[in-house]
Write an enzyme that holds these catalytic residues in place. Structure first.
Site, mmCIF file in Angstrom:
data_model
loop_
_atom_site.group_PDB
_atom_site.id
_atom_site.type_symbol
_atom_site.label_atom_id
_atom_site.label_comp_id
_atom_site.label_asym_id
_atom_site.label_seq_id
_atom_site.Cartn_x
_atom_site.Cartn_y
_atom_site.Cartn_z
ATOM 1 N N GLY A 81 0.832 -1.203 0.000
ATOM 2 C CA GLY A 81 0.000 0.000 0.000
ATOM 3 C C GLY A 81 0.866 1.251 0.000
ATOM 4 O O GLY A 81 0.700 2.150 -0.843
ATOM 5 N N GLY A 308 6.354 -4.512 -9.218
ATOM 6 C CA GLY A 308 4.904 -4.675 -9.388
ATOM 7 C C GLY A 308 4.156 -3.472 -8.832
ATOM 8 O O GLY A 308 3.160 -3.020 -9.411
ATOM 9 N N ASP A 309 4.650 -2.958 -7.710
ATOM 10 C CA ASP A 309 3.993 -1.781 -7.112
ATOM 11 C C ASP A 309 4.088 -0.583 -8.057
ATOM 12 O O ASP A 309 3.128 0.158 -8.243
ATOM 13 C CB ASP A 309 4.643 -1.433 -5.767
ATOM 14 C CG ASP A 309 4.435 -2.538 -4.737
ATOM 15 O OD1 ASP A 309 3.404 -3.242 -4.837
ATOM 16 O OD2 ASP A 309 5.291 -2.700 -3.851
#
Ligand SMILES: *[C@@H]1O[C@H](CO)[C@@H](O)[C@H](O)[C@H]1NC(C)=O
Ligand SMILES: *[C@@H]1O[C@H](CO)[C@@H](O)[C@H](O)[C@H]1NC(C)=O
EC number: 2.7.1.15
Length: 716
Positions: A81, A308-309
């Site tokens: 996040g 990926g983030d």
């Protein structure tokens, strides 16, 4: 004059309250005085970790102690996040806000994490802080070959508010006005489900990173995602299907589509990425060369952490900037570039590219417009909309008014329901009809009603429930007799069915006229409230009501129950909170009812709009102390109050319909309805003029005299 002054004082108190409630937005707007509203933000809901990394020759075996090979402990921000929030903030380069909704711990790392996010331009004001648990922690032991052995401690990431209502209300605030929501699976499913429901209700596109916990994705999350983004191994895990070739990955992607996902965006490392929809691959993009090699050569993959983030955050940025990722390859190009940059730099946050770093990896013709430009454009559009005199709302008027003064109607037909529809069709500026149910509709055929609407050049606005007194005299939703409550639910379901067959844009409006009492010591209030909430939920859960918006129209007092169980805007907001069906259940406010409740309609409109619950507004005017509800022409008694109401409907982006709930008992109802439309449109253009003249600054400064002088200028 006296009324004017009292009115103005009320208004300024009201506005002070609203400013307190809305302070995060207001402060942002204040930094950008040229723009009416900030460009829509990106919201990331998810985990935040502190990653503590040490270097070892090898990880210890059971009951063994090893000494680190390097005296330092690296302390860094992690968690999907937080990484994605920072990635998005770097990519938007200040052009729009990025909000992170997560849970920090009560430990010393929490402030470091928070500061790091804020320093990267992420707004963390909607995040929580758990008093007892530590922040999420990654304990990483890095071997010389770069292999990592880790322990992840959930900490505060697993401790979200246990109270669903609190969680929902945070998510509603986070989603309101957002351009996109980005989720991953490192927080409990219920958090993601609440976030996705809020985004869906607010019409905000959702990107779900499938990475995180190794567990099936809840169906509701799968279905809510506009883009579900697994990498190759996550796709294999989710489907239990092989994914090592492109064909296998497509088959596995189609399996997720069959399970309800709209689009699956699978990343395949060096093989690029593809978007799979119902028809198979609907878009694909090659991986971009990793930077850092010698001129003309490709660099090498240094560390895949957070790649990926970076990819998913860039995708969300493209969606926020209005790119159709399937049709316009510039969206996937930005994502591929962000991923390529991230693998070329060690670490998580340090590897996340700025907008320029990402753009530099993309061939020239695939660049998106500079984000600052896009934001200025969005800003200008919002600004223009606020300055625009043209009122975009559709108008409706009370059907039963058309019964009055039949002597003035040239139609000479019987004024039954369909005759009234014909008469309303003659009114200049009226587009919509609200029907009462069951009274206007029971026993009719939907085809006959839609035919009459079409012939009159009108469409259906809402279906308004009027509970028949015969059955519901002692209460509908709150009736002590469960069979009567069930009958009330049936009435609402019947109204929903009509709303669907008439395609009523404002859904169903319920005025629970009998849910109240006449005497002290007549009713158990807690019990009546609980029953009412239960019955409303039961109605919303009926198949007939699926996809139909239902709103509650409170009225503080009425001859049928002198004191209502929902007598104020505040109580009505508490009802919305307790029923807890965001986007499905909200309020229709009525100006006459609000004045009768001693409230200021504009303030109520602003507060309910802030709660994301303003589904409709019934307009009219009243002499507060005369008849129970006078239903006079709009703005005829409280002109500045009506102007302020229109101002706030406009400023809050209200797009429901404007419905005149008036009782022209002695006048020609068609002239009265046409007057109402003109009065509303006039106030709309006055509100636009106030915007152009800078009323927002006046409101921020509580400057009464300047406001009055500006209003004076409108009439002059
Ligand atoms: C997919 O992502 C996870 C992290 O979410 C990572 O551990 C895994 O190595 C990735 N798989 C591939 C094939 O990149
Ligand atoms: C009100 O009703 C609830 C049941 O819903 C009951 O528990 C409570 O004791 C009642 N209170 C009074 C004052 O009657």
């Amino acid at each position: 004059m006296a009324t004017w002054r009292v009115f103005t004082r009320t208004v300024y108190t009201a506005i002070a309250v609203i400013i307190l409630i809305a302070s995060p937005d207001v402060s942002f707007a204040a930094e950008q005085p040229s723009c009416g509203a900030p460009p829509p933000h990106i919201v990331v809901v998810g985990s935040v970790n502190v990653d503590l990394t040490v270097k070892v020759a090898r990880p210890p075996a059971l009951e063994e102690t090893v000494t680190a090979t390097d005296p330092r402990v690296s302390v860094a921000v992690g968690g999907k996040g937080a990484n994605q929030a920072v990635a998005a903030a770097r990519l938007v380069a200040g052009s729009r806000p990025v909000r992170f909704v997560g849970q920090f711990g009560g430990d010393s790392h929490a402030s470091m994490l928070e500061q790091e996010l804020v320093a990267n331009g992420v707004d963390v004001s909607l995040s929580g802080r758990h008093p007892d648990l530590p922040s999420g922690t990654g304990l990483v032991m890095l071997s010389p070959g770069g292999e990592a052995s880790s322990v992840v401690v959930g900490g505060a990431n697993s401790a979200w508010p246990e109270n669903d209502d609190e969680l929902v209300s945070t998510m509603v605030r986070a989603a309101r006005g957002a351009a996109v929501m980005l989720l991953q699976r490192e927080v409990p499913d219920r958090v993601n489900l609440a976030a996705a429901a809020a985004a869906k209700a607010a019409g905000v596109p959702i990107v779900v990173d499938a990475g995180g916990v190794d567990a099936p994705i809840p169906a509701a999350l799968l279905e809510a995602a506009d883009y579900l983004c697994p990498n190759e191994s996550e796709l294999a895990r989710l489907t239990r299907m092989p994914t090592s070739t492109d064909d296998e990955a497509v088959a596995a992607g189609l399996e997720l589509v069959a399970q309800g996902a709209k689009r699956v965006l699978v990343t395949l490392g060096a093989r690029g990425a593809m978007v799979i929809g119902a028809t198979g691959v609907i878009a694909r993009h090659d991986a971009l060369p990793v930077p850092g090699g010698e001129v003309g050569k490709v660099g090498e993959v240094v560390d895949g952490t957070a790649a990926g983030d970076a990819f998913r955050a860039a995708l969300a940025v493209a969606v926020a900037e209005g790119v159709d990722v399937v049709k316009d390859s510039r969206g996937l190009a930005l994502a591929a570039a962000a991923g390529a940059h991230a693998v070329s730099v060690p670490g998580a946050v340090p590897s996340l590219p700025t907008r320029d770093e990402a753009e530099n990896l993309i061939p020239e013709h695939r660049h998106l417009p500079a984000p600052a430009l896009a934001a200025t454009k969005a800003c200008e559009e919002t600004d223009a909309a606020l300055r625009d005199d043209e009122c975009p709302l559709r108008f409706g008027s009370r059907l039963n008014s058309m019964k009055e003064r039949p002597d003035l109607w040239s139609g000479r037909e019987r004024l039954d329901v369909l005759g009234m529809v014909r008469r309303l069709g003659e009114v200049e500026g009226i587009d919509l009809v609200d029907f009462n149910y069951p009274q206007h509709l029971d026993g009719r055929k939907p085809k006959a009603v839609t035919g009459a609407l079409r012939a009159a050049g009108l469409a259906a606005g809402a279906v308004a429930v009027r509970f028949p007194a015969s059955r519901f005299r002692a209460g509908a939703f709150t009736n002590p007799d469960p069979s009567v409550r069930a009958a009330a639910v049936d009435v609402v379901a019947g109204a929903c069915a009509w709303a669907r067959s008439l395609d009523a844009s404002a859904g169903v409006i319920v005025w629970p006229q009998f849910d109240g009492y006449d005497y002290h010591l007549q009713v158990n209030y807690s019990d009546a409230w609980r029953r009412g909430v239960g019955a409303i939920r039961a109605a919303l859960d009926r198949d007939e009501c699926e996809g139909v918006k239902v709103s509650y129209e409170f009225k503080p007092t009425d001859p049928s129950s002198r004191f209502a169980l929902v007598p104020s805007t505040a109580a009505a907001l508490a009802l919305v909170r307790d029923v807890n069906r965001p986007g499905r259940f909200g309020l229709t406010l009525d100006a006459g009812h609000l004045v009768a409740a001693g409230e200021n309609p504009a303030q109520s409109a602003a507060m309910v709009a802030d709660a994301g619950a303003l589904f409709g507004f019934h307009l009219g005017d009243v002499h507060s102390k005369l008849a129970a509800e006078d239903g006079l022409a709009f703005g005829s008694v409280h002109a500045p109050g009506a102007l302020e109401l229109v101002f706030w409907l406009r400023a809050s982006g209200y797009r429901g319909h404007a419905y005149f709930d008036t009782f022209p008992e002695a006048e020609d109802p068609t002239r009265e309805a046409a007057y109402n439309v003109r009065a509303f449109k006039r106030m709309w253009s006055w509100a636009a003029r106030l915007e152009r003249d800078g009323i927002r600054d006046v409101l921020l400064n509580h400057d009464a005299m300047t406001s009055l002088e500006m209003q004076e200028g409108l009439i002059a």
